[in-house]
Design a protein around this motif. Sequence first.
Motif, PDB file in Angstrom:
ATOM      1  N   TRP A 168     -17.709  -5.030  -8.315  1.00  0.00           N
ATOM      2  CA  TRP A 168     -16.676  -5.257  -6.972  1.00  0.00           C
ATOM      3  C   TRP A 168     -15.492  -6.083  -7.288  1.00  0.00           C
ATOM      4  CZ3 TRP A 168     -15.450 -10.110  -5.949  1.00  0.00           C
ATOM      5  CH2 TRP A 168     -16.259 -11.377  -6.064  1.00  0.00           C
ATOM      6  N   PRO A 169     -15.306  -6.698  -8.260  1.00  0.00           N
ATOM      7  CA  PRO A 169     -14.001  -7.305  -8.663  1.00  0.00           C
ATOM      8  C   PRO A 169     -13.026  -6.075  -8.953  1.00  0.00           C
ATOM      9  CG  PRO A 169     -15.436  -8.755  -9.717  1.00  0.00           C
ATOM     10  CD  PRO A 169     -16.203  -7.442  -8.932  1.00  0.00           C
ATOM     11  N   ALA A 170     -13.316  -5.042  -9.607  1.00  0.00           N
ATOM     12  CA  ALA A 170     -12.675  -4.060 -10.199  1.00  0.00           C
ATOM     13  C   ALA A 170     -12.194  -2.997  -8.715  1.00  0.00           C
ATOM     14  CB  ALA A 170     -13.194  -3.063 -11.176  1.00  0.00           C
ATOM     15  N   LEU A 171     -13.198  -3.102  -8.005  1.00  0.00           N
ATOM     16  CA  LEU A 171     -13.111  -2.244  -6.698  1.00  0.00           C
ATOM     17  C   LEU A 171     -11.816  -2.977  -5.825  1.00  0.00           C
ATOM     18  CD1 LEU A 171     -13.767  -0.198  -4.540  1.00  0.00           C
ATOM     19  CD2 LEU A 171     -15.403  -2.057  -3.792  1.00  0.00           C
ATOM     20  N   PHE A 172     -11.786  -4.133  -6.026  1.00  0.00           N
ATOM     21  CA  PHE A 172     -10.515  -5.017  -5.006  1.00  0.00           C
ATOM     22  C   PHE A 172      -9.395  -4.653  -5.743  1.00  0.00           C
ATOM     23  CE2 PHE A 172     -14.102  -6.196  -2.565  1.00  0.00           C
ATOM     24  CZ  PHE A 172     -13.423  -6.263  -1.448  1.00  0.00           C
ATOM     25  N   TRP A 173      -9.184  -4.726  -7.130  1.00  0.00           N
ATOM     26  CA  TRP A 173      -7.958  -4.300  -7.960  1.00  0.00           C
ATOM     27  C   TRP A 173      -7.530  -3.241  -7.539  1.00  0.00           C
ATOM     28  CZ3 TRP A 173      -4.974  -7.825 -10.062  1.00  0.00           C
ATOM     29  CH2 TRP A 173      -5.379  -9.044 -10.323  1.00  0.00           C
ATOM     30  N   VAL A 174      -8.370  -2.412  -7.366  1.00  0.00           N
ATOM     31  CA  VAL A 174      -7.884  -0.864  -7.046  1.00  0.00           C
ATOM     32  C   VAL A 174      -7.293  -0.648  -5.617  1.00  0.00           C
ATOM     33  CG1 VAL A 174      -8.473   1.603  -6.641  1.00  0.00           C
ATOM     34  CG2 VAL A 174      -9.422   0.244  -8.626  1.00  0.00           C
ATOM     35  N   LEU A 175      -7.915  -1.484  -4.838  1.00  0.00           N
ATOM     36  CA  LEU A 175      -7.598  -1.513  -3.468  1.00  0.00           C
ATOM     37  C   LEU A 175      -6.013  -2.257  -3.300  1.00  0.00           C
ATOM     38  CD1 LEU A 175     -10.958  -2.516  -1.535  1.00  0.00           C
ATOM     39  CD2 LEU A 175      -9.755  -0.440  -1.348  1.00  0.00           C
ATOM     40  N   ALA A 176      -6.110  -3.156  -4.109  1.00  0.00           N
ATOM     41  CA  ALA A 176      -4.742  -4.061  -4.252  1.00  0.00           C
ATOM     42  C   ALA A 176      -3.586  -2.825  -4.426  1.00  0.00           C
ATOM     43  CB  ALA A 176      -4.899  -5.021  -5.089  1.00  0.00           C
ATOM     44  N   ALA A 177      -3.598  -2.184  -5.554  1.00  0.00           N
ATOM     45  CA  ALA A 177      -2.703  -1.153  -6.037  1.00  0.00           C
ATOM     46  C   ALA A 177      -2.449  -0.108  -4.867  1.00  0.00           C
ATOM     47  CB  ALA A 177      -3.245  -0.510  -7.104  1.00  0.00           C
ATOM     48  N   LEU A 178      -3.546   0.445  -4.184  1.00  0.00           N
ATOM     49  CA  LEU A 178      -3.378   1.331  -3.022  1.00  0.00           C
ATOM     50  C   LEU A 178      -2.738   0.547  -1.973  1.00  0.00           C
ATOM     51  CD1 LEU A 178      -6.820   3.037  -2.888  1.00  0.00           C
ATOM     52  CD2 LEU A 178      -4.766   3.839  -4.063  1.00  0.00           C
ATOM     53  N   SER A 179      -2.718  -0.618  -1.561  1.00  0.00           N
ATOM     54  CA  SER A 179      -2.020  -0.956  -0.805  1.00  0.00           C
ATOM     55  C   SER A 179      -0.505  -1.137  -0.640  1.00  0.00           C
ATOM     56  CB  SER A 179      -2.558  -2.818  -0.389  1.00  0.00           C
ATOM     57  OG  SER A 179      -4.148  -2.558   0.256  1.00  0.00           O
ATOM     58  N   VAL A 180      -0.275  -1.440  -2.080  1.00  0.00           N
ATOM     59  CA  VAL A 180       1.283  -1.654  -2.357  1.00  0.00           C
ATOM     60  C   VAL A 180       1.819  -0.036  -2.099  1.00  0.00           C
ATOM     61  CG1 VAL A 180       2.859  -2.101  -4.336  1.00  0.00           C
ATOM     62  CG2 VAL A 180       0.945  -3.573  -3.930  1.00  0.00           C
ATOM     63  N   LEU A 181       1.156   0.886  -2.690  1.00  0.00           N
ATOM     64  CA  LEU A 181       1.602   2.206  -2.498  1.00  0.00           C
ATOM     65  C   LEU A 181       1.682   2.629  -0.882  1.00  0.00           C
ATOM     66  CD1 LEU A 181      -0.508   4.010  -5.206  1.00  0.00           C
ATOM     67  CD2 LEU A 181       2.013   3.528  -5.354  1.00  0.00           C
ATOM     68  N   SER A 182       0.850   2.009  -0.251  1.00  0.00           N
ATOM     69  CA  SER A 182       0.939   2.496   1.158  1.00  0.00           C
ATOM     70  C   SER A 182       2.161   1.876   1.756  1.00  0.00           C
ATOM     71  CB  SER A 182      -0.459   2.007   2.091  1.00  0.00           C
ATOM     72  OG  SER A 182      -0.463   1.985   3.255  1.00  0.00           O
ATOM     73  N   ALA A 183       2.403   0.323   1.244  1.00  0.00           N
ATOM     74  CA  ALA A 183       3.591  -0.307   2.019  1.00  0.00           C
ATOM     75  C   ALA A 183       4.926   0.536   1.491  1.00  0.00           C
ATOM     76  CB  ALA A 183       3.440  -1.471   1.399  1.00  0.00           C
ATOM     77  N   ILE A 184       4.952   0.920   0.519  1.00  0.00           N
ATOM     78  CA  ILE A 184       6.289   1.734  -0.036  1.00  0.00           C
ATOM     79  C   ILE A 184       6.347   3.238   0.690  1.00  0.00           C
ATOM     80  CG2 ILE A 184       7.240   3.116  -1.944  1.00  0.00           C
ATOM     81  CD1 ILE A 184       5.808   1.000  -3.992  1.00  0.00           C
ATOM     82  N   PHE A 185       5.120   3.655   0.944  1.00  0.00           N
ATOM     83  CA  PHE A 185       4.941   5.064   1.594  1.00  0.00           C
ATOM     84  C   PHE A 185       5.525   4.864   3.006  1.00  0.00           C
ATOM     85  CE2 PHE A 185       2.149   8.647   3.195  1.00  0.00           C
ATOM     86  CZ  PHE A 185       3.200   9.382   3.282  1.00  0.00           C
ATOM     87  N   ILE A 186       5.063   3.894   3.721  1.00  0.00           N
ATOM     88  CA  ILE A 186       5.467   3.515   5.149  1.00  0.00           C
ATOM     89  C   ILE A 186       6.712   3.326   5.329  1.00  0.00           C
ATOM     90  CG2 ILE A 186       5.155   2.260   7.179  1.00  0.00           C
ATOM     91  CD1 ILE A 186       2.328   2.148   6.394  1.00  0.00           C
ATOM     92  N   PHE A 187       7.419   2.574   4.578  1.00  0.00           N
ATOM     93  CA  PHE A 187       8.767   2.183   4.560  1.00  0.00           C
ATOM     94  C   PHE A 187       9.869   3.133   4.164  1.00  0.00           C
ATOM     95  CE2 PHE A 187      12.630   0.005   2.764  1.00  0.00           C
ATOM     96  CZ  PHE A 187      12.875  -0.818   3.819  1.00  0.00           C
ATOM     97  N   LEU A 188       9.615   4.223   3.309  1.00  0.00           N
ATOM     98  CA  LEU A 188      10.450   5.182   2.984  1.00  0.00           C
ATOM     99  C   LEU A 188      10.196   6.348   3.807  1.00  0.00           C
ATOM    100  CD1 LEU A 188      10.062   5.201  -1.027  1.00  0.00           C
ATOM    101  CD2 LEU A 188      11.920   3.885   0.537  1.00  0.00           C
ATOM    102  N   ALA A 189       9.032   6.800   4.438  1.00  0.00           N
ATOM    103  CA  ALA A 189       8.802   8.002   4.902  1.00  0.00           C
ATOM    104  C   ALA A 189       9.130   7.950   6.595  1.00  0.00           C
ATOM    105  CB  ALA A 189       7.427   8.435   4.747  1.00  0.00           C
ATOM    106  N   VAL A 190       8.552   6.858   7.238  1.00  0.00           N
ATOM    107  CA  VAL A 190       8.474   6.638   8.904  1.00  0.00           C
ATOM    108  C   VAL A 190       9.975   6.534   9.189  1.00  0.00           C
ATOM    109  CG1 VAL A 190       7.515   5.533  10.821  1.00  0.00           C
ATOM    110  CG2 VAL A 190       6.236   5.686   8.624  1.00  0.00           C
ATOM    111  N   PRO A 191      10.542   7.437  10.164  1.00  0.00           N
ATOM    112  CA  PRO A 191      12.031   7.229  10.607  1.00  0.00           C
ATOM    113  C   PRO A 191      11.694   5.948  11.586  1.00  0.00           C
ATOM    114  CG  PRO A 191      10.623   8.982  11.705  1.00  0.00           C
ATOM    115  CD  PRO A 191       9.893   8.440  10.495  1.00  0.00           C
ATOM    116  N   ASP A 192      12.786   5.043  11.479  1.00  0.00           N
ATOM    117  CA  ASP A 192      12.914   3.761  12.362  1.00  0.00           C
ATOM    118  C   ASP A 192      13.730   3.991  13.492  1.00  0.00           C
ATOM    119  OD1 ASP A 192      12.655   1.195  13.161  1.00  0.00           O
ATOM    120  OD2 ASP A 192      13.580   0.350  11.093  1.00  0.00           O
ATOM    121  N   GLU A 193      13.065   3.987  14.512  1.00  0.00           N
ATOM    122  CA  GLU A 193      13.926   3.738  15.957  1.00  0.00           C
ATOM    123  C   GLU A 193      14.137   2.680  16.408  1.00  0.00           C
ATOM    124  OE1 GLU A 193      15.153   6.791  17.777  1.00  0.00           O
ATOM    125  OE2 GLU A 193      14.596   7.556  15.637  1.00  0.00           O
TER     126      GLU A 193
END
Length: 414
Positions: A168-193
């Motif tokens: 389970w510790p390795a699983l949460f390291w993977v989840l941490a990396a995916l969370s960072v990628l998600s943050a970048i994706f949202i910030f760059l992709a979503v138009p800000d109204e």
Amino acid sequence: MPVPVNPGTAFVAGRVLFPFACGYFLSYLFRSVNAVIAPNLQADLGIGAGDLGVLTAAYFVTFAAAQLPVGILLDRFGPPRVQAGLMLIAALGAVAFASADSLPMLALSRALIGLGVAGGLMSAMKAIAIWLPRERWALANGAFMTAGGLGALAATVPVEWGLQVAGWPALFWVLAALSVLSAIFIFLAVPDEARPGHDGPGLAAQLRDFGSLLADIRFLKLAPVSVVGMGSGMAIQTLWSGPYLRDVGGLGQGAAAEIQLVLAVALTAGFTLNGIMADRLQRLGVTLAQTMIWTTALYVVCLVVVAAGLFPASPLLWVAFGLTCLTTVLAYPISSADFPVEKSGRVNALLNAVVFGLTFVIQAGIGWIIDLWPQTADGRYPAAAYQWSFGLLAALLAATLAWYALPLRARPRS
């Protein structure tokens, strides 16, 4: 806040809903993962059902506490900025969880994760209110929440495989990396109204709005059934379904994970079908409130069957449970439709705060009730422990549903 004019379906789906859906996928994966890794945590930490319930429910404490500030921020600064920043906090919490070696540190880390994913649903609900016409909110809500079901699905057999490979510790390291990628994706992709700054109501006025909402009869009718409906469904799906299948159903960890996979698939399908059904019924003159009442009544029946211990390991039972256990998510488009769009972030955030704050009580409370019975020699709890805890939830849900349905004719159509 300016509203886009006639955005195309593909644009809204690809540039608005999909990035937020990736974050919500991770939110639900974080929420559900302890149902599978529970035996590993109990073995590594030497804890009982009560401690496990509190550890898992720590997620809901900070999640609920963050809702009102998140609602204010969403109405003021817009969904992309807020959600991207929060996902970075979730990544930090996942790193801390992977590195923790004690119950207090794990609980604190899970609380940090709860804070980081606190805007996963609300940011999307705000974006839907901005970009789509009101009559399509229920359909968009169902389609978006399918991503949560996929996150719950990923937290079953795939997580069990990951545990066998790396722990389970390795699983949460993977989840941490995916969370960072998600943050970048949202910030760059979503138009800000949104237009950041100090236009619109001030903080004091926004806080007064929360007080007026708490006194509004529409909110007071909707909140209790939403709390018990979503709270019980999440508490069982994200944690107690695993111990129940092992203790009452007599399944091993691998077989229990397979049933949880069935539950997650049904949950995912339920989100989609619920949105489609509500959208179609609205066109026929059936209100969202009426749809939620009847589908929640079906969930009460499923919860009674589970509490009674009838066919505890039957895939059909858990398909029915998954299809119905979160039908009260229709409360979000109902509440959005009842109030002005510029308040939609705060309205749904307040509802979410109440739902998730009391979900902590429900999830931990189930563990406290189960702990009233002694464990057997092989570490299992008796069926009576689950009958009482789940049975009390069924009775409470039936009472809150009756309270919501009673003044149906007096409530505005939504």
